[in-house]
Scaffold this active site. Structure first.
Site, PDB file in Angstrom:
ATOM      1  N   THR B 128       3.771  54.550  42.819  1.00  0.00           N
ATOM      2  CA  THR B 128       2.789  54.904  43.858  1.00  0.00           C
ATOM      3  C   THR B 128       1.547  54.060  43.611  1.00  0.00           C
ATOM      4  O   THR B 128       1.447  53.358  42.602  1.00  0.00           O
ATOM      5  CB  THR B 128       2.398  56.394  43.774  1.00  0.00           C
ATOM      6  OG1 THR B 128       1.629  56.594  42.578  1.00  0.00           O
ATOM      7  CG2 THR B 128       3.617  57.293  43.754  1.00  0.00           C
ATOM      8  N   ASP B 129       0.579  54.155  44.523  1.00  0.00           N
ATOM      9  CA  ASP B 129      -0.647  53.382  44.353  1.00  0.00           C
ATOM     10  C   ASP B 129      -1.391  53.796  43.090  1.00  0.00           C
ATOM     11  O   ASP B 129      -2.025  52.995  42.424  1.00  0.00           O
ATOM     12  CB  ASP B 129      -1.561  53.569  45.574  1.00  0.00           C
ATOM     13  CG  ASP B 129      -0.979  52.866  46.791  1.00  0.00           C
ATOM     14  OD1 ASP B 129      -0.127  51.960  46.588  1.00  0.00           O
ATOM     15  OD2 ASP B 129      -1.341  53.223  47.921  1.00  0.00           O
ATOM     16  N   CYS B 130      -1.322  55.083  42.762  1.00  0.00           N
ATOM     17  CA  CYS B 130      -2.026  55.558  41.565  1.00  0.00           C
ATOM     18  C   CYS B 130      -1.155  55.498  40.308  1.00  0.00           C
ATOM     19  O   CYS B 130      -1.672  55.480  39.199  1.00  0.00           O
ATOM     20  CB  CYS B 130      -2.576  56.958  41.791  1.00  0.00           C
ATOM     21  SG  CYS B 130      -1.442  58.060  42.630  1.00  0.00           S
ATOM     22  N   TYR B 131       0.165  55.496  40.490  1.00  0.00           N
ATOM     23  CA  TYR B 131       1.100  55.387  39.359  1.00  0.00           C
ATOM     24  C   TYR B 131       2.093  54.268  39.665  1.00  0.00           C
ATOM     25  O   TYR B 131       3.216  54.523  40.101  1.00  0.00           O
ATOM     26  CB  TYR B 131       1.846  56.710  39.151  1.00  0.00           C
ATOM     27  CG  TYR B 131       0.980  57.859  38.702  1.00  0.00           C
ATOM     28  CD1 TYR B 131       0.558  57.951  37.369  1.00  0.00           C
ATOM     29  CD2 TYR B 131       0.605  58.859  39.588  1.00  0.00           C
ATOM     30  CE1 TYR B 131      -0.221  59.010  36.955  1.00  0.00           C
ATOM     31  CE2 TYR B 131      -0.171  59.929  39.173  1.00  0.00           C
ATOM     32  CZ  TYR B 131      -0.590  60.003  37.851  1.00  0.00           C
ATOM     33  OH  TYR B 131      -1.359  61.052  37.441  1.00  0.00           O
TER      34      TYR B 131
END
Lengths: 134, 388
Positions: B128-131
């Site tokens: 994901t964008d954060c992970y």
């Protein structure tokens, strides 16, 4: 009279030899078949023999002379004490009465002498402390 | 005679509390009577060491660089549940390693962690964008992870059924190998040493109760799953499975002496866990149940050849009978086996006694009591409307 447990290994060409007949007839040895496996590579037999010590030695020499590999067994099932929790699951499973619970200490006592190497305790032991050596 | 938690703890703190294992208290009550025994003894300790399938551990692995939000995770090849936050996972003891090979499951992963071994961690993610990270392959140990604590939804069952088998084939069950034609019988409770049999209505064991768990310190978190209060009682104690505990405790501090992975051939994997609970002797009533003996505690026998939740007991025996080695069932002598280790149960009760005597273990009043009435529900195949 002495009792011994021996493991016999046959080459495929020896599986038709009536060895047990000879053991009884020539050497007056009583025996009890504990385990028998016959496969393409030959056969394995675990037997308990009972008779005069000299006769047993002669019987074993006879087996060796016809090319049977003979190994005397002193330990068939091994108990790994570091894994045994002394629960006693094996006690009611053992058909030979070789495993007993000491009701003072609540430790499981395994009598190798009574063991018939059936292996029932091996698959019944939850912590897998019993190992078959044959 | 009345005694408060505060009085008991003050004595423990001073190092002069009188602590006895349930076995020792039984002997004292037999010779001096319950009244005198209650006056003399402050705490009775209990213990059990048996298969507790409803167990597992939460682990927080720490964040990787770049970070990953794990979607699938394996510990030594055993799948763990990670449908919680990014690097949190729950490893259940009965989960098995994928593929062939010798039996190895969540119970073994926990054993390996507690014994200080390195455990292989593999995780995958969608990114994901954060992970952003999509996979990781590394090793962890109790030294490297943040939290690693056991959370067991159902442990320390208050009594349990005895298993036998009427059929003509051997059955492989969680109650062990059951030989055909009532060839043997297996039971699992420690009887007179078993924690919840000694305080049968759970006056002193509730949420927050400090306990001995797997060699370390744990706490009662909640009522255990399938907790019920409805089985018939004899001598105030349920005959058959009744109450249970959900417990929690740090894996750090536990010992493999009190955690043993179990393999039930043809069934699966479980974990034997050592649990000890102190019973504060607040009055004579609690002493009366704390000193109940094996011949006063009973268990029903079930025929595991009947594959139904509705099977009825076919017999009932006392723990004294079960522990004698054989019982008579339908005129036949049937050998008995225990699935829990009474040998270890004794060690646990004794260890807990020493911890209390040496002021290392204080008693706790429950923050809340566990339910006084609870029935157990069944799962039926229903329509949407049926369940509303």
């Amino acid at each position: 009279m002495t009792k011994k447990k021996i493991k016999l290994y046959f080459q495929p060409d020896k599986v038709n030899e009536p060895i047990t007949y000879h053991l009884v007839k020539e050497y007056d040895i009583k025996f009890n078949i504990l385990r028998a496996v016959v496969e393409e590579k030959g056969g394995r037999l675990l037997i308990e023999v009972e008779g005069q010590p000299a006769q047993i030695s002669k019987g074993i020499a006879y087996l060796q002379s016809i090319g049977v590999d003979v190994k005397e067994m002193n330990e068939y099932v091994m108990k790994d004490v570091s894994r045994c929790t002394n629960c006693g699951m094996c006690v009611s499973i053992c058909p030979a009465g070789a495993i007993e619970m000491d009701r003072e200490t609540w430790e499981v006592i395994f009598d190798q002498g009574k063991c018939i190497a059936c292996g029932l305790c091996v698959t019944a032991c939850p912590p897998q402390a019993m190992k078959l050596k044959i | 005679m009345k005694r408060t938690y505060e009085e008991i703890n003050a004595k423990i703190q001073r190092g002069d509390a009188v602590v006895m294992t349930a076995e020792e208290a039984i002997k004292l009550a037999e010779s001096n009577g319950i009244e005198k025994a209650a006056k003399e003894v402050d705490v009775v300790t209990t213990g059990t060491f048996g298969a507790m399938c409803s167990s597992g551990a939460f682990i927080n692995f720490g964040h990787s660089e770049p970070p990953i939000r794990m979607k699938r995770v394996w510990l030594n090849g055993v799948p763990a549940y990670t449908g919680v936050a990014a690097v949190d996972a729950y490893i259940g003891v009965t989960e098995e390693r994928e593929g062939n090979g010798p039996p190895y499951g969540g119970a073994h992963v926990i054993e390996d962690l507690v014994s200080g071994k390195a455990v292989h961690l593999r995780a995958t993610a969608s990114g994901t964008d954060c992970y952003p990270r999509k996979d990781i392959d590394t090793y962890i140990s109790l030294r490297t992870v943040n939290q690693a604590y056991m959370y067991n939804p159902r442990n320390a069952y208050q009594n349990y059924g005895v298993a036998t088998n009427s059929s003509d084939r051997t059955l492989s069950t969680y109650m062990g190998k059951l030989l055909p034609h009532y060839g043997n019988m297996t039971y699992s409770s420690a009887g007179q040493l078993s924690p919840l049999l000694k305080d049968p209505t759970l006056r002193t064991i509730g949420i927050g109760t400090r306990i001995f768990l797997g060699g370390g310190i744990g706490y009662v978190a909640w009522e255990g799953t399938q907790y019920k209060t409805t089985p018939p009682v004899k001598n105030d104690v349920p005959v058959g499975p009744a109450r249970s505990l959900a417990v929690i405790g740090d894996l750090r501090g536990m010992s493999t002496e009190f955690l043993q992975p179990l393999t039930f051939t043809g069934y699966g994997i479980s974990l034997a866990i050592g649990i000890g609970i102190p019973i504060p002797i607040l009055d004579e009533d609690i002493m009366r149940t704390a000193v109940l003996r094996d011949d006063q505690l009973f268990a029903p026998v079930f025929d595991y050849a009947i594959q139904s939740r509705n099977r009825k007991p076919i017999a009932e025996f006392s723990y004294a009978q079960l522990k004698s080695g054989s019982v008579e069932l339908f005129g036949k002598k049937v050998q008995t086996s225990s699935l829990s280790s009474y040998y270890k149960a004794r060690i646990i009760a004794d260890r807990l006694k020493k911890m209390i005597e040496e002021s290392e273990f204080m008693l706790t009043r429950p923050v809340e009591r566990l339910p006084e009435e609870r029935t157990q529900r069944a799962l039926d195949v229903c329509s949407r409307e049926d369940v509303l």
